[in-house]
Design a protein around this motif. Structure first.
Motif, PDB file in Angstrom:
ATOM      1  N   LEU A 168       0.833  -1.208   0.000  1.00 48.94           N
ATOM      2  CA  LEU A 168       0.000   0.000   0.000  1.00 48.94           C
ATOM      3  C   LEU A 168       0.866   1.255   0.000  1.00 48.94           C
ATOM      4  CD1 LEU A 168      -2.808  -1.040   2.529  1.00 48.94           C
ATOM      5  CD2 LEU A 168      -3.159  -0.423   0.121  1.00 48.94           C
ATOM      6  N   ASN A 169       1.939   1.202   0.743  1.00 51.86           N
ATOM      7  CA  ASN A 169       2.842   2.353   0.808  1.00 51.86           C
ATOM      8  C   ASN A 169       3.518   2.596  -0.539  1.00 51.86           C
ATOM      9  OD1 ASN A 169       4.377   4.420   2.263  1.00 51.86           O
ATOM     10  ND2 ASN A 169       6.128   3.045   1.963  1.00 51.86           N
ATOM     11  N   ILE A 170       3.965   1.516  -1.179  1.00 56.62           N
ATOM     12  CA  ILE A 170       4.616   1.636  -2.481  1.00 56.62           C
ATOM     13  C   ILE A 170       3.637   2.133  -3.544  1.00 56.62           C
ATOM     14  CG2 ILE A 170       5.657   0.284  -4.369  1.00 56.62           C
ATOM     15  CD1 ILE A 170       6.930  -1.480  -2.195  1.00 56.62           C
ATOM     16  N   SER A 171       2.390   1.643  -3.479  1.00 58.70           N
ATOM     17  CA  SER A 171       1.388   1.998  -4.492  1.00 58.70           C
ATOM     18  C   SER A 171       0.700   3.319  -4.204  1.00 58.70           C
ATOM     19  CB  SER A 171       0.332   0.891  -4.576  1.00 58.70           C
ATOM     20  OG  SER A 171      -0.454   0.863  -3.388  1.00 58.70           O
ATOM     21  N   THR A 216      -5.677  -1.337  -6.806  1.00 61.91           N
ATOM     22  CA  THR A 216      -5.372  -2.158  -7.986  1.00 61.91           C
ATOM     23  C   THR A 216      -3.877  -2.477  -8.059  1.00 61.91           C
ATOM     24  OG1 THR A 216      -7.220  -1.207  -9.219  1.00 61.91           O
ATOM     25  CG2 THR A 216      -5.488  -2.282 -10.505  1.00 61.91           C
ATOM     26  N   ILE A 217      -3.048  -1.457  -7.856  1.00 58.19           N
ATOM     27  CA  ILE A 217      -1.596  -1.673  -7.897  1.00 58.19           C
ATOM     28  C   ILE A 217      -1.170  -2.583  -6.754  1.00 58.19           C
ATOM     29  CG2 ILE A 217       0.655  -0.547  -7.707  1.00 58.19           C
ATOM     30  CD1 ILE A 217      -0.570   1.921  -9.012  1.00 58.19           C
ATOM     31  N   THR A 218      -1.759  -2.361  -5.562  1.00 58.17           N
ATOM     32  CA  THR A 218      -1.438  -3.214  -4.412  1.00 58.17           C
ATOM     33  C   THR A 218      -1.766  -4.670  -4.705  1.00 58.17           C
ATOM     34  OG1 THR A 218      -1.858  -1.407  -2.857  1.00 58.17           O
ATOM     35  CG2 THR A 218      -1.925  -3.636  -1.969  1.00 58.17           C
ATOM     36  N   ALA A 219      -2.933  -4.913  -5.289  1.00 62.54           N
ATOM     37  CA  ALA A 219      -3.328  -6.277  -5.635  1.00 62.54           C
ATOM     38  C   ALA A 219      -2.365  -6.889  -6.641  1.00 62.54           C
ATOM     39  CB  ALA A 219      -4.754  -6.282  -6.181  1.00 62.54           C
ATOM     40  N   THR A 236      -6.403 -10.732  -5.814  1.00 59.27           N
ATOM     41  CA  THR A 236      -7.484  -9.936  -6.376  1.00 59.27           C
ATOM     42  C   THR A 236      -7.735  -8.686  -5.542  1.00 59.27           C
ATOM     43  OG1 THR A 236      -9.203 -11.074  -5.103  1.00 59.27           O
ATOM     44  CG2 THR A 236      -8.575 -12.039  -7.232  1.00 59.27           C
ATOM     45  N   ARG A 237      -8.421  -7.719  -6.146  1.00 59.25           N
ATOM     46  CA  ARG A 237      -8.784  -6.497  -5.419  1.00 59.25           C
ATOM     47  C   ARG A 237      -9.661  -6.820  -4.210  1.00 59.25           C
ATOM     48  NH1 ARG A 237      -9.181  -1.430  -7.789  1.00 59.25           N
ATOM     49  NH2 ARG A 237     -11.374  -1.320  -7.107  1.00 59.25           N
ATOM     50  N   ASN A 238     -10.599  -7.772  -4.396  1.00 54.41           N
ATOM     51  CA  ASN A 238     -11.489  -8.148  -3.289  1.00 54.41           C
ATOM     52  C   ASN A 238     -10.701  -8.689  -2.109  1.00 54.41           C
ATOM     53  OD1 ASN A 238     -13.837  -7.351  -4.511  1.00 54.41           O
ATOM     54  ND2 ASN A 238     -14.296  -9.366  -5.386  1.00 54.41           N
ATOM     55  N   THR A 239      -9.649  -9.456  -2.416  1.00 55.52           N
ATOM     56  CA  THR A 239      -8.802  -9.985  -1.333  1.00 55.52           C
ATOM     57  C   THR A 239      -8.157  -8.850  -0.555  1.00 55.52           C
ATOM     58  OG1 THR A 239      -8.337 -12.028  -2.551  1.00 55.52           O
ATOM     59  CG2 THR A 239      -6.794 -11.427  -0.809  1.00 55.52           C
ATOM     60  N   ILE A 240      -7.656  -7.834  -1.278  1.00 58.50           N
ATOM     61  CA  ILE A 240      -7.032  -6.686  -0.612  1.00 58.50           C
ATOM     62  C   ILE A 240      -8.055  -5.948   0.252  1.00 58.50           C
ATOM     63  CG2 ILE A 240      -5.905  -4.456  -0.962  1.00 58.50           C
ATOM     64  CD1 ILE A 240      -4.100  -6.845  -1.456  1.00 58.50           C
ATOM     65  N   ASN A 247      -7.669  -3.451   9.594  1.00 53.92           N
ATOM     66  CA  ASN A 247      -7.979  -2.037   9.843  1.00 53.92           C
ATOM     67  C   ASN A 247      -6.956  -1.125   9.159  1.00 53.92           C
ATOM     68  OD1 ASN A 247      -9.491   0.079  10.888  1.00 53.92           O
ATOM     69  ND2 ASN A 247      -8.280   0.191  12.770  1.00 53.92           N
ATOM     70  N   LEU A 248      -6.720  -1.396   7.870  1.00 55.10           N
ATOM     71  CA  LEU A 248      -5.788  -0.593   7.085  1.00 55.10           C
ATOM     72  C   LEU A 248      -6.566   0.347   6.182  1.00 55.10           C
ATOM     73  CD1 LEU A 248      -3.324  -3.439   6.009  1.00 55.10           C
ATOM     74  CD2 LEU A 248      -3.048  -1.839   7.913  1.00 55.10           C
ATOM     75  N   SER A 249      -5.950   1.436   5.785  1.00 56.54           N
ATOM     76  CA  SER A 249      -6.627   2.412   4.925  1.00 56.54           C
ATOM     77  C   SER A 249      -5.906   2.537   3.606  1.00 56.54           C
ATOM     78  CB  SER A 249      -6.681   3.783   5.609  1.00 56.54           C
ATOM     79  OG  SER A 249      -5.374   4.255   5.885  1.00 56.54           O
ATOM     80  N   GLY A 250      -6.648   2.899   2.567  1.00 54.23           N
ATOM     81  CA  GLY A 250      -6.092   3.120   1.233  1.00 54.23           C
ATOM     82  C   GLY A 250      -7.018   4.040   0.475  1.00 54.23           C
ATOM     83  N   GLU A 251      -6.787   4.101  -0.851  1.00 60.12           N
ATOM     84  CA  GLU A 251      -7.642   4.975  -1.666  1.00 60.12           C
ATOM     85  C   GLU A 251      -9.056   4.406  -1.765  1.00 60.12           C
ATOM     86  OE1 GLU A 251      -5.949   5.625  -5.477  1.00 60.12           O
ATOM     87  OE2 GLU A 251      -4.338   6.895  -4.731  1.00 60.12           O
TER      88      GLU A 251
END
Length: 271
Positions: free
Chosen positions: A238-241, A246-249, A255-259, A267-271
């Motif tokens: 997540l930090n790199i992306s 999508t990039i994290t996955a 898959t995106r759903n897995t992320i 309890n992580l946050s992203g876009e």
């Protein structure tokens, strides 16, 4: 020419047309221009039949005839083509055992088993791992426009402690993930994420009856919970992306759903 085909990756109803080609309109959905098969394309060169042990029995009969006679007729056609093709086949199955069990034709086995090359699993040739890793790093540097220079001793020790049941494909995927996660010029131990490593060590530390064996390889205090490893890998991706799901996955090859599910779990946050 060198032409390859994975016999296990193509549906059996399409395999014959892929190998031997077809004439225009020879079956429903066929191109009105017809199509050359892999054997025709390889004429004068070599054809590589990967996963030949997965080939259906009825196709084995047709393949044997083509190899034996060095002649080919397209599906729906009458013209006989002369062939000059070297056949190379590979499989991870014991074809001799398959023959005894009636799952592979004995006559085809002896026809293709002219020069046999046995490639041991990666766990039996760990001396190759270092060279393979540097090859993959150089290849991925070009592909991803990265500048990874080397891999740390700790990371290499972690890699060498694993048995690699998925062989070179698994090693390549692990190195690719590490190159994606690495934020510097040297791949560190924290960049090497091997999903089965903790489970394998737990299995190795027990005997046949499930009793814990005395071993100095790893102590209980050194075992990191799998969830901690997983959470850290997701956080780094997540930090790199920049928080892009999508990039994290893609970095973690899930898959995106897995992320999304894992982010909710940890309890992580992203876009």
């Amino acid at each position: 020419p060198f032409v390859s085909i994975n016999c296990g990756a193509i549906p059996r109803e399409l395999l014959e047309s892929e190998l031997f080609g077809y004439e225009p309109g020879s079956f429903t959905g066929a191109s009105n221009k017809g199509r050359m098969g892999k054997f025709e394309l390889a004429d004068g060169g070599s054809i590589f039949l990967d996963e030949i042990g997965e080939m259906p029995m009825d196709m084995q009969v047709k393949l044997l005839r083509v190899i034996q006679d060095r002649k080919l007729t397209r599906i729906g056609g009458n013209h006989v083509f002369d062939l000059d093709v070297r056949v190379i086949a590979a499989t991870d199955k014991d074809l001799f055992e398959q023959c005894k069990n009636g799952r592979f034709r004995e006559d085809l086995y002896y026809r293709i088993n002219v020069l046999h090359v046995n490639l041991p699993p990666l766990r039996e040739r760990k001396e190759d791992i270092t060279e393979l890793i540097h090859y993959f790093i150089n290849k991925l540097n070009i592909k991803m426009n990265k500048d990874i220079m080397d891999i740390s001793q700790a990371a290499m020790a972690k890699i060498m402690s694993y048995s690699w049941p998925g062989n070179i494909r698994e090693l390549e995927n692990t190195v690719e993930r590490a190159v994606n996660l690495c934020g510097g010029a040297i791949i560190g131990e924290e960049d090497i994420f091997i999903e089965n490593l903790r489970e394998e060590r737990c299995i190795d530390s027990t005997d046949a009856e499930g009793r814990h064996k005395n071993t100095d390889i790893i102590s209980e205090s050194e075992i990191e919970p799998l969830e901690d490893v997983e959470k850290r890998a997701i956080e780094r991706a997540l930090n790199i992306s920049g928080g892009n799901i999508t990039i994290t996955a893609n970095l973690l090859k899930v898959t995106r759903n897995t992320i999304y599910n894992k982010m909710k779990k940890y309890n992580l946050s992203g876009e």
